[in-house]
Design an enzyme around this catalytic site. Structure first.
Site, short mmCIF file in Angstrom:
data_model
loop_
_atom_site.label_atom_id
_atom_site.label_comp_id
_atom_site.label_asym_id
_atom_site.label_seq_id
_atom_site.Cartn_x
_atom_site.Cartn_y
_atom_site.Cartn_z
N GLN A 1 0.86 -1.20 0.00
CA GLN A 1 0.00 0.00 0.00
C GLN A 1 0.89 1.24 0.00
O GLN A 1 1.84 1.30 0.77
CB GLN A 1 -0.89 0.01 1.25
CG GLN A 1 -1.89 -1.12 1.32
CD GLN A 1 -3.15 -0.86 0.50
OE1 GLN A 1 -3.32 0.20 -0.09
NE2 GLN A 1 -4.01 -1.85 0.44
N CYS B 1 -11.03 0.23 -2.99
CA CYS B 1 -10.56 1.56 -3.40
C CYS B 1 -11.52 2.15 -4.43
O CYS B 1 -11.23 3.18 -5.03
CB CYS B 1 -9.14 1.47 -3.97
SG CYS B 1 -9.02 0.33 -5.34
C1 LIG Z 1 -6.17 -3.80 -3.72
S1 LIG Z 1 -4.95 -5.06 -3.85
C2 LIG Z 1 -5.06 -5.76 -2.27
C3 LIG Z 1 -3.76 -5.81 -1.57
C4 LIG Z 1 -3.69 -6.25 -0.13
N1 LIG Z 1 -4.95 -6.57 0.48
C5 LIG Z 1 -2.95 -5.18 0.67
O1 LIG Z 1 -3.59 -4.46 1.44
O2 LIG Z 1 -1.74 -5.06 0.49
C6 LIG Z 1 -5.79 -6.21 -4.85
C7 LIG Z 1 -5.03 -7.51 -5.10
O3 LIG Z 1 -5.86 -8.38 -5.86
C8 LIG Z 1 -5.05 -9.13 -6.74
N2 LIG Z 1 -5.94 -9.65 -7.79
C9 LIG Z 1 -6.45 -8.97 -8.85
N3 LIG Z 1 -7.26 -9.77 -9.58
C10 LIG Z 1 -7.27 -10.97 -8.96
C11 LIG Z 1 -7.93 -12.22 -9.24
N4 LIG Z 1 -8.73 -12.34 -10.28
N5 LIG Z 1 -7.71 -13.24 -8.41
C12 LIG Z 1 -6.90 -13.11 -7.32
N6 LIG Z 1 -6.25 -11.96 -7.01
C13 LIG Z 1 -6.43 -10.91 -7.82
C14 LIG Z 1 -4.01 -8.14 -7.19
O4 LIG Z 1 -2.87 -8.79 -7.68
C15 LIG Z 1 -3.76 -7.34 -5.90
O5 LIG Z 1 -2.68 -7.88 -5.17
#
Ligand SMILES: C[S@@+](CC[C@H](N)C(=O)[O-])C[C@H]1O[C@@H](n2cnc3c(N)ncnc32)[C@H](O)[C@@H]1O
Length: 469
Positions: free
Chosen positions: A299, A425
């Site tokens: 983040q 977000c």
């Molecule tokens: C907003 S970030 C969340 C990060 C984490 N919760 C943090 O606070 O550091 C969203 C995450 O979802 C993953 N992501 C996106 N599409 C996805 C999918 N279809 N299946 C699994 N993960 C996915 C991305 O790689 C990313 O790491």
């Protein structure tokens, strides 16, 4: 109203309020007009850039009356650089508008009974709050109207940010208020050195030039990672550049470089070379340590991420006996953060290397009750997966801007965990998903958190609890 309106000038439009994505709204002959880069209370002339039957988009060309809500932007690059679009609005009002965006999206899209949206958790640091910035080298600096009109010749090499919607033009940044520490010095002194040494700046059209991209990452306690991407495999030029940074900035704890001969600047598939120091920096939170490698997601506002995770943990209401699923876990930060309060935490994430980081972080933090799996959520979170693990008592989900895939939502409905903590977000997709989940869940708490002062972005945490059947 139609496409014929394009380029028409509408005079003395009163700007009424802020809508989604930070755009402001006025009305012309009963139709909504969306205008960027103005403030509620302004009276402006606008030129229509898009005309549709139900709305128009327009750009402000003359401001007749400035709103009382305006403040003076503090950055010399405001207006050209797309980074901090709300600097002309006081921080108090930014917070009000961000909360209002959450209220509006949930009322308009979710259309379910709602508790009161809590006042947004604001940031103590409204400047210098980012831990990561990404600058681009270019031989095509953005020139201001005055520079063009002066007819003089200007230095065209630049190191800074893209002009919004222009892939080929870079605003040369002199001072950026987003990242503290040595960020401004590193960027400016590297540019000065490169100009003095006649090192070539990247030409995006012809895909030539040595210096391509500069990433600076930092931690709350002052560790700094600097990554330089080179557009040519020129060992002498690379050594000259990296040697300069090493000598001039001994406080850089992780000095790395990448040779990138591809068409785009992403480097997940490229080797990262360590020139000096370690190949990671380490952020701390409540005694937990998180290794941040050049390819890891973290983040970008560390202090507010802590506030966000505290809200998520509080909403989860853990007692130590729960099985928690942390969906879209990234590098497992939330999973690590709640693990001490749960029986076990299972994290799922798409990006394989992020899952390796998550496992390493858990090991490093001596957490033995976490498990992490890599793969697309809709393919991993299946009946088989659930039968191999325990059913969740709490699901924490933090999807990307697009929200959750419908199959994932159907699976969550089937799982019927007593609580879902939904971190997002993008309140619009979150509200859409909440509407689908409302088949079984009621919304009990809504808490916006400000991760990005001076921008319209808002993070939001929602607590959903299973309805009594
Ligand atoms: C907003 S970030 C969340 C990060 C984490 N919760 C943090 O606070 O550091 C969203 C995450 O979802 C993953 N992501 C996106 N599409 C996805 C999918 N279809 N299946 C699994 N993960 C996915 C991305 O790689 C990313 O790491």
């Amino acid at each position: 109203m139609s496409r014929k309106m394009k380029n028409k000038v509408l005079q003395r439009l009163k700007i009424e309020r802020i809508a989604s994505e930070g755009k402001c709204v006025g009305h012309h002959e009963g139709k909504v007009v969306f205008v960027s880069n103005v403030a509620p209370g302004d009276v402006v002339d606008v030129r229509v850039t898009k005309g549709r039957s139900s709305f128009m988009e327009a750009e402000a060309i003359k401001i007749h009356e400035y709103s009382d809500n305006r403040v003076s932007p503090f950055c010399e690059h405001f207006g050209t650089c797309g980074g901090c679009k709300w600097q002309h609005i006081s921080y108090e009002l930014q917070m009000t508008y961000k909360r209002q965006q959450v209220v509006d999206q949930f009322q308009r899209i979710a259309k379910v009974p709602l508790p009161e949206v809590m006042p947004i958790i604001g940031a103590k640091d409204t400047r210098y709050y980012r831990n990561k910035l990404d600058f681009t080298f270019s031989n095509n600096r953005w020139l201001t109207r005055e520079e063009i009109d002066s007819g003089e010749n200007f230095e065209r090499n630049a190191l800074g940010f893209h002009v919004p919607k222009r892939f080929d033009k870079i605003v040369d940044i002199n001072h950026c208020y987003l990242q503290g520490g040595i960020s401004n010095e590193v960027r400016n002194e590297l540019r000065t050195f490169a100009l003095k040494e006649n090192l070539t700046f990247y030409d995006i059209i012809n895909q030539t030039g040595l210096l391509r991209n500069l990433i600076i990452r930092s931690t709350v306690d002052g560790q700094t990672m600097v990554i330089v991407q080179f557009g040519e495999d020129d060992p002498a030029g690379i050594d000259k550049t990296m040697g300069f940074l090493k000598e001039r900035f001994p406080e850089i704890t992780s000095l790395l470089y990448i040779v990138n001969l591809k068409k785009n600047e992403t480097f997940l598939d490229l080797d990262v070379h360590t020139y000096a120091g370690k190949d990671f920096i380490e952020e701390s939170m409540e005694g937990l340590k998180f290794k941040i490698r050049p390819k890891s997601f973290y983040q970008t506002n560390s202090l507010q991420a802590y506030r966000l995770y505290q809200v998520a943990r509080e909403f989860a209401g853990l007692t130590g006996n729960e099985t928690v699923y942390d969906l879209y876990t990234g590098t497992g930060t939330i999973a690590n953060f709640v693990a001490a309060n749960a029986k076990q935490v299972i994290g799922i994430e798409y990006v394989g290397p992020a899952i390796e980081d998550a496992r390493e972080n858990a090991l490093h933090n001596q957490l033995s009750n976490t498990l992490f799996y890599a793969g697309d959520m809709k393919d991993v979170l299946t009946d088989d997966f659930v039968s191999q693990h325990q059913r969740p008592d709490v699901v924490i989900t933090d999807p990307p801007r697009a929200g959750m895939h419908e199959d994932v939502i159907q699976m969550l409905l089937k799982l019927s965990a007593p609580k879902i903590v939904y971190v997002s977000c993008n309140p619009a997709t979150q509200a859409r998903d909440v509407a689908l989940l409302s088949e079984k869940y009621k919304v009990n708490r809504i808490q916006p958190v400000d991760m990005f002062p001076q921008t319209y972005h808002v993070e939001n945490v929602v607590l959903l609890e299973l309805k009594e059947q």
